[in-house]
Motif scaffolding. Structure first.
Motif, PDB file in Angstrom:
ATOM      1  N   HIS A 178       0.826  -1.205   0.000  1.00  0.00           N
ATOM      2  CA  HIS A 178       0.000   0.000   0.000  1.00  0.00           C
ATOM      3  C   HIS A 178       0.865   1.261   0.000  1.00  0.00           C
ATOM      4  O   HIS A 178       0.531   2.251  -0.660  1.00  0.00           O
ATOM      5  CB  HIS A 178      -0.912   0.007   1.228  1.00  0.00           C
ATOM      6  CG  HIS A 178      -2.112  -0.875   1.111  1.00  0.00           C
ATOM      7  ND1 HIS A 178      -3.252  -0.504   0.444  1.00  0.00           N
ATOM      8  CD2 HIS A 178      -2.347  -2.128   1.591  1.00  0.00           C
ATOM      9  CE1 HIS A 178      -4.142  -1.470   0.511  1.00  0.00           C
ATOM     10  NE2 HIS A 178      -3.615  -2.472   1.198  1.00  0.00           N
ATOM     11  N   GLY A 179       1.964   1.225   0.753  1.00  0.00           N
ATOM     12  CA  GLY A 179       2.808   2.401   0.857  1.00  0.00           C
ATOM     13  C   GLY A 179       3.413   2.814  -0.466  1.00  0.00           C
ATOM     14  O   GLY A 179       3.517   4.017  -0.771  1.00  0.00           O
ATOM     15  N   LYS A 180       3.819   1.851  -1.289  1.00  0.00           N
ATOM     16  CA  LYS A 180       4.408   2.178  -2.589  1.00  0.00           C
ATOM     17  C   LYS A 180       3.396   2.900  -3.474  1.00  0.00           C
ATOM     18  O   LYS A 180       3.718   3.919  -4.122  1.00  0.00           O
ATOM     19  CB  LYS A 180       4.882   0.899  -3.277  1.00  0.00           C
ATOM     20  CG  LYS A 180       5.628   1.155  -4.595  1.00  0.00           C
ATOM     21  CD  LYS A 180       6.918   1.932  -4.363  1.00  0.00           C
ATOM     22  CE  LYS A 180       7.834   1.928  -5.573  1.00  0.00           C
ATOM     23  NZ  LYS A 180       7.317   2.756  -6.688  1.00  0.00           N
ATOM     24  N   LEU A 181       2.170   2.432  -3.509  1.00  0.00           N
ATOM     25  CA  LEU A 181       1.139   3.105  -4.298  1.00  0.00           C
ATOM     26  C   LEU A 181       0.877   4.512  -3.770  1.00  0.00           C
ATOM     27  O   LEU A 181       0.698   5.463  -4.548  1.00  0.00           O
ATOM     28  CB  LEU A 181      -0.159   2.290  -4.270  1.00  0.00           C
ATOM     29  CG  LEU A 181      -0.155   0.937  -4.996  1.00  0.00           C
ATOM     30  CD1 LEU A 181      -1.517   0.265  -4.837  1.00  0.00           C
ATOM     31  CD2 LEU A 181       0.179   1.109  -6.469  1.00  0.00           C
ATOM     32  N   PHE A 182       0.848   4.654  -2.450  1.00  0.00           N
ATOM     33  CA  PHE A 182       0.578   5.949  -1.823  1.00  0.00           C
ATOM     34  C   PHE A 182       1.658   6.969  -2.168  1.00  0.00           C
ATOM     35  O   PHE A 182       1.369   8.088  -2.607  1.00  0.00           O
ATOM     36  CB  PHE A 182       0.466   5.752  -0.314  1.00  0.00           C
ATOM     37  CG  PHE A 182       0.078   6.986   0.456  1.00  0.00           C
ATOM     38  CD1 PHE A 182      -0.885   7.853  -0.023  1.00  0.00           C
ATOM     39  CD2 PHE A 182       0.679   7.263   1.677  1.00  0.00           C
ATOM     40  CE1 PHE A 182      -1.262   8.987   0.692  1.00  0.00           C
ATOM     41  CE2 PHE A 182       0.319   8.383   2.404  1.00  0.00           C
ATOM     42  CZ  PHE A 182      -0.655   9.254   1.913  1.00  0.00           C
ATOM     43  N   PRO A 198      10.727   7.396  -9.055  1.00  0.00           N
ATOM     44  CA  PRO A 198       9.652   7.218  -8.065  1.00  0.00           C
ATOM     45  C   PRO A 198      10.235   6.854  -6.707  1.00  0.00           C
ATOM     46  O   PRO A 198      11.369   6.366  -6.596  1.00  0.00           O
ATOM     47  CB  PRO A 198       8.827   6.073  -8.649  1.00  0.00           C
ATOM     48  CG  PRO A 198       9.773   5.331  -9.536  1.00  0.00           C
ATOM     49  CD  PRO A 198      10.697   6.378 -10.105  1.00  0.00           C
ATOM     50  N   PRO A 199       9.495   7.094  -5.637  1.00  0.00           N
ATOM     51  CA  PRO A 199       9.958   6.730  -4.289  1.00  0.00           C
ATOM     52  C   PRO A 199      10.345   5.256  -4.210  1.00  0.00           C
ATOM     53  O   PRO A 199       9.768   4.397  -4.892  1.00  0.00           O
ATOM     54  CB  PRO A 199       8.749   7.045  -3.407  1.00  0.00           C
ATOM     55  CG  PRO A 199       8.026   8.123  -4.143  1.00  0.00           C
ATOM     56  CD  PRO A 199       8.195   7.790  -5.593  1.00  0.00           C
ATOM     57  N   ARG A 200      11.321   4.978  -3.378  1.00  0.00           N
ATOM     58  CA  ARG A 200      11.883   3.642  -3.247  1.00  0.00           C
ATOM     59  C   ARG A 200      11.388   2.978  -1.965  1.00  0.00           C
ATOM     60  O   ARG A 200      11.403   3.587  -0.899  1.00  0.00           O
ATOM     61  CB  ARG A 200      13.414   3.738  -3.222  1.00  0.00           C
ATOM     62  CG  ARG A 200      14.161   2.415  -3.116  1.00  0.00           C
ATOM     63  CD  ARG A 200      15.643   2.678  -2.919  1.00  0.00           C
ATOM     64  NE  ARG A 200      16.407   1.440  -2.848  1.00  0.00           N
ATOM     65  CZ  ARG A 200      17.677   1.365  -2.423  1.00  0.00           C
ATOM     66  NH1 ARG A 200      18.321   2.480  -2.047  1.00  0.00           N
ATOM     67  NH2 ARG A 200      18.300   0.193  -2.378  1.00  0.00           N
ATOM     68  N   TRP A 201      10.936   1.742  -2.074  1.00  0.00           N
ATOM     69  CA  TRP A 201      10.493   0.975  -0.908  1.00  0.00           C
ATOM     70  C   TRP A 201      11.283  -0.330  -0.850  1.00  0.00           C
ATOM     71  O   TRP A 201      11.445  -1.008  -1.864  1.00  0.00           O
ATOM     72  CB  TRP A 201       8.997   0.665  -0.996  1.00  0.00           C
ATOM     73  CG  TRP A 201       8.144   1.822  -0.582  1.00  0.00           C
ATOM     74  CD1 TRP A 201       7.862   2.928  -1.316  1.00  0.00           C
ATOM     75  CD2 TRP A 201       7.459   1.984   0.671  1.00  0.00           C
ATOM     76  NE1 TRP A 201       7.053   3.775  -0.613  1.00  0.00           N
ATOM     77  CE2 TRP A 201       6.779   3.218   0.614  1.00  0.00           C
ATOM     78  CE3 TRP A 201       7.342   1.210   1.825  1.00  0.00           C
ATOM     79  CZ2 TRP A 201       6.005   3.705   1.669  1.00  0.00           C
ATOM     80  CZ3 TRP A 201       6.565   1.683   2.881  1.00  0.00           C
ATOM     81  CH2 TRP A 201       5.914   2.912   2.801  1.00  0.00           C
ATOM     82  N   LEU A 358      -3.150  -6.247  -1.229  1.00  0.00           N
ATOM     83  CA  LEU A 358      -1.907  -5.709  -1.776  1.00  0.00           C
ATOM     84  C   LEU A 358      -2.099  -4.353  -2.455  1.00  0.00           C
ATOM     85  O   LEU A 358      -1.223  -3.886  -3.169  1.00  0.00           O
ATOM     86  CB  LEU A 358      -1.310  -6.711  -2.772  1.00  0.00           C
ATOM     87  CG  LEU A 358      -0.973  -8.084  -2.176  1.00  0.00           C
ATOM     88  CD1 LEU A 358      -0.565  -9.062  -3.267  1.00  0.00           C
ATOM     89  CD2 LEU A 358       0.123  -7.967  -1.126  1.00  0.00           C
ATOM     90  N   GLY A 359      -3.237  -3.710  -2.222  1.00  0.00           N
ATOM     91  CA  GLY A 359      -3.469  -2.388  -2.772  1.00  0.00           C
ATOM     92  C   GLY A 359      -3.928  -2.430  -4.219  1.00  0.00           C
ATOM     93  O   GLY A 359      -3.727  -3.414  -4.930  1.00  0.00           O
ATOM     94  N   GLY A 360      -4.541  -1.324  -4.657  1.00  0.00           N
ATOM     95  CA  GLY A 360      -5.064  -1.292  -6.011  1.00  0.00           C
ATOM     96  C   GLY A 360      -6.101  -2.380  -6.207  1.00  0.00           C
ATOM     97  O   GLY A 360      -6.994  -2.570  -5.373  1.00  0.00           O
ATOM     98  N   PHE A 361      -6.000  -3.114  -7.311  1.00  0.00           N
ATOM     99  CA  PHE A 361      -6.923  -4.222  -7.576  1.00  0.00           C
ATOM    100  C   PHE A 361      -6.266  -5.571  -7.267  1.00  0.00           C
ATOM    101  O   PHE A 361      -6.733  -6.611  -7.738  1.00  0.00           O
ATOM    102  CB  PHE A 361      -7.379  -4.202  -9.040  1.00  0.00           C
ATOM    103  CG  PHE A 361      -8.231  -3.012  -9.387  1.00  0.00           C
ATOM    104  CD1 PHE A 361      -9.561  -2.974  -9.028  1.00  0.00           C
ATOM    105  CD2 PHE A 361      -7.680  -1.918 -10.045  1.00  0.00           C
ATOM    106  CE1 PHE A 361     -10.362  -1.878  -9.337  1.00  0.00           C
ATOM    107  CE2 PHE A 361      -8.459  -0.816 -10.360  1.00  0.00           C
ATOM    108  CZ  PHE A 361      -9.798  -0.789 -10.005  1.00  0.00           C
ATOM    109  N   GLN A 362      -5.198  -5.553  -6.486  1.00  0.00           N
ATOM    110  CA  GLN A 362      -4.427  -6.766  -6.242  1.00  0.00           C
ATOM    111  C   GLN A 362      -4.611  -7.276  -4.810  1.00  0.00           C
ATOM    112  O   GLN A 362      -4.695  -6.495  -3.855  1.00  0.00           O
ATOM    113  CB  GLN A 362      -2.944  -6.508  -6.514  1.00  0.00           C
ATOM    114  CG  GLN A 362      -2.631  -6.098  -7.945  1.00  0.00           C
ATOM    115  CD  GLN A 362      -3.024  -7.182  -8.939  1.00  0.00           C
ATOM    116  OE1 GLN A 362      -2.823  -8.373  -8.695  1.00  0.00           O
ATOM    117  NE2 GLN A 362      -3.587  -6.762 -10.080  1.00  0.00           N
ATOM    118  N   ALA A 363      -4.653  -8.582  -4.677  1.00  0.00           N
ATOM    119  CA  ALA A 363      -4.736  -9.241  -3.377  1.00  0.00           C
ATOM    120  C   ALA A 363      -4.364 -10.696  -3.564  1.00  0.00           C
ATOM    121  O   ALA A 363      -4.273 -11.202  -4.700  1.00  0.00           O
ATOM    122  CB  ALA A 363      -6.135  -9.118  -2.781  1.00  0.00           C
ATOM    123  N   ALA A 364      -4.134 -11.372  -2.449  1.00  0.00           N
ATOM    124  CA  ALA A 364      -3.905 -12.823  -2.451  1.00  0.00           C
ATOM    125  C   ALA A 364      -4.843 -13.422  -1.418  1.00  0.00           C
ATOM    126  O   ALA A 364      -4.996 -12.881  -0.321  1.00  0.00           O
ATOM    127  CB  ALA A 364      -2.454 -13.150  -2.124  1.00  0.00           C
TER     128      ALA A 364
END
Length: 436
Positions: A178-182, A198-201, A358-364
């Motif tokens: 989530h943090g990377k998308l944010f 882009p920001p690095r995680w 996992l944020g966006g449209f992604q999950a497991a």
């Protein structure tokens, strides 16, 4: 005759479910008292979405008095427990002390952050266990991006745009995803950062894979999504030393960063070790009926209790919200049985599977053992959370809908300062008890 008093210490998953079930079973035959330093039940699985601006804090904060109408809430922290005298000592939010006597006691004190002897971690890292930590991280991430856009120093910009998460379990993986998308969205909104890298995680763990406690399918899905998103996953690696300007890793690298999020794991609340009762792996030993041996009037459940796992003979149940919630139901039935309401029963459970957003449209997800990923897993994940939350479902759903069509607001609220959430004092949304 006066009604017997049942005191429940802790309003996490186990404590809340115990109180809610008992209020239905007792039918007014017993007085139910819930002790908690906060007036809300915190739905912890959605904390990453609060920290990254998807959900507002009150969406996952469910009112105790509003959803437990036949339960008396006592705001305070239990700082003394007298098993022989059936009494606990409390300190309320204003520092006043009082005693509370009980006929039955349910200990559901939960867990706290697991600390490792790593130099600099307690000074420079922040945990992720409660609402204060989520609100602080939300402000901190926003501030780092804004300061990175304001500086002309490339080195400082790189430090502020680098975020390190330690612990690739359930919480750490979701925070990084989530943090990377944010931060990517915040950077796009900032003119000074829009055309830069882009920001690095970075996501670190000593385990050989992300989500090591879950099925291989979920680990593979999370790794694939994180990789496509640009999150650098380093397995077999952790922090050797933390400093203000960055972190030294066990593989010899130094990562310049102003952000270190500690998601290594949890340990049982220290109360269980202070009571002088038998423990297993730091958790209070209980029998299959969740009763503390030698104390038939004391029950324990959730992360603080070593509950025998009926599906794995000789082992105890893992520290998960799913187990805590179900154990709360079992405790409630067994406490009620002691007052003639039904019969006592041992703890049993059926694994319903796990979900990782996992944020966006992604999950497991693997509901009932069925492996899912992508939008289908996302739908199952959101549905599971809505069903599991004891309130605020419409409000949470509305926030999700708005997040899908509107950009997130890049503002700092300034509600929580860094010194208000030190890692060594970070605790769950349940009180910490001490004996004597």
């Amino acid at each position: 005759m006066s009604r017997p008093r049942i005191v429940i210490v802790g309003a996490g998953f186990a404590g809340y479910r115990t109180a809610r079930t008992l209020s239905r079973l007792s039918r007014g035959a017993a007085e139910i008292v819930l002790v908690s330093p906060n007036d809300y039940f915190l739905y912890v699985p959605l904390l990453p979405e609060v920290a990254t601006g998807i959900l507002e804090p009150r969406r996952i904060s469910v009112s105790l008095t509003g959803t437990l109408p036949r339960v008396r809430l006592v705001l305070g922290t239990a700082d003394e427990i007298d098993l022989a005298g059936r009494r606990i000592g409390l300190t309320d939010p204003e520092g006043n002390h009082r005693d509370l006597h009980y006929d039955r006691l349910v200990l559901a004190a939960g867990s706290v952050n697991k600390l490792l002897p790593v130099p600099g971690v307690t000074e420079h890292a922040h945990g992720f266990r409660g609402m204060p930590e989520a609100l602080y991280l939300r402000d901190h991430i926003t501030r780092q991006i804004e300061l990175a856009g304001a500086t002309e120093d490339p080195r400082e910009r790189a430090e502020r745009c680098t975020f390190v998460v330690v612990g690739a379990g359930y919480t750490g993986t979701e925070v990084a995803a989530h943090g990377k998308l944010f931060t990517d969205e915040l950077a796009r909104q900032n003119p000074a950062l829009r055309d830069r890298e882009p920001p690095r995680w970075l996501l670190l763990d000593v385990a050989p894979r992300v989500l090591p406690e879950l099925a291989q399918h979920m680990s593979d899905t999370a790794s694939r999504v994180l990789g496509r998103r640009g999150v650098e996953v380093s397995t077999g690696t952790s922090v050797e030393e933390a400093a203000k300007e960055g972190v030294h890793l066990t593989d010899g690298r130094f990562v310049p960063s102003r952000t270190l999020v500690w998601c290594v794991g949890v340990r049982p609340d220290p109360l269980v070790g202070d009571l002088g009762l038998p423990t297993e792996k730091g958790r209070l030993v209980v029998d299959p009926y969740l009763t503390v041996p030698g104390h038939p009037d004391v029950f324990a459940c959730g992360d603080a209790a070593a509950v025998p796992d009926p599906n794995r003979p000789g082992q105890i149940t893992p520290m998960t919200a799913q187990h805590a919630d179900r154990q709360g139901v079992t405790v409630a039935h067994n406490v009620a049985a002691g007052f003639g309401q039904g019969a006592a029963r041992p703890y049993k459970h059926r694994d319903l599977g796990f979900v990782v957003d996992l944020g966006g449209f992604q999950a497991a997800a693997n509901p009932l053992g069925i492996p899912l990923s992508g939008p289908a897993a996302k739908a199952v994940t959101r549905g599971y959370h809505l069903l599991s939350m004891p309130g605020n479902r419409v409000r949470a759903g509305t926030d999700w809908l708005l997040d899908a069509v509107l950009p997130r607001q890049a503002v700092q609220l300034g509600l929580v300062r860094s010194d208000a959430v030190p890692l060594e004092n970070t605790a769950p949304e349940t009180p910490v008890l001490r004996r004597g």
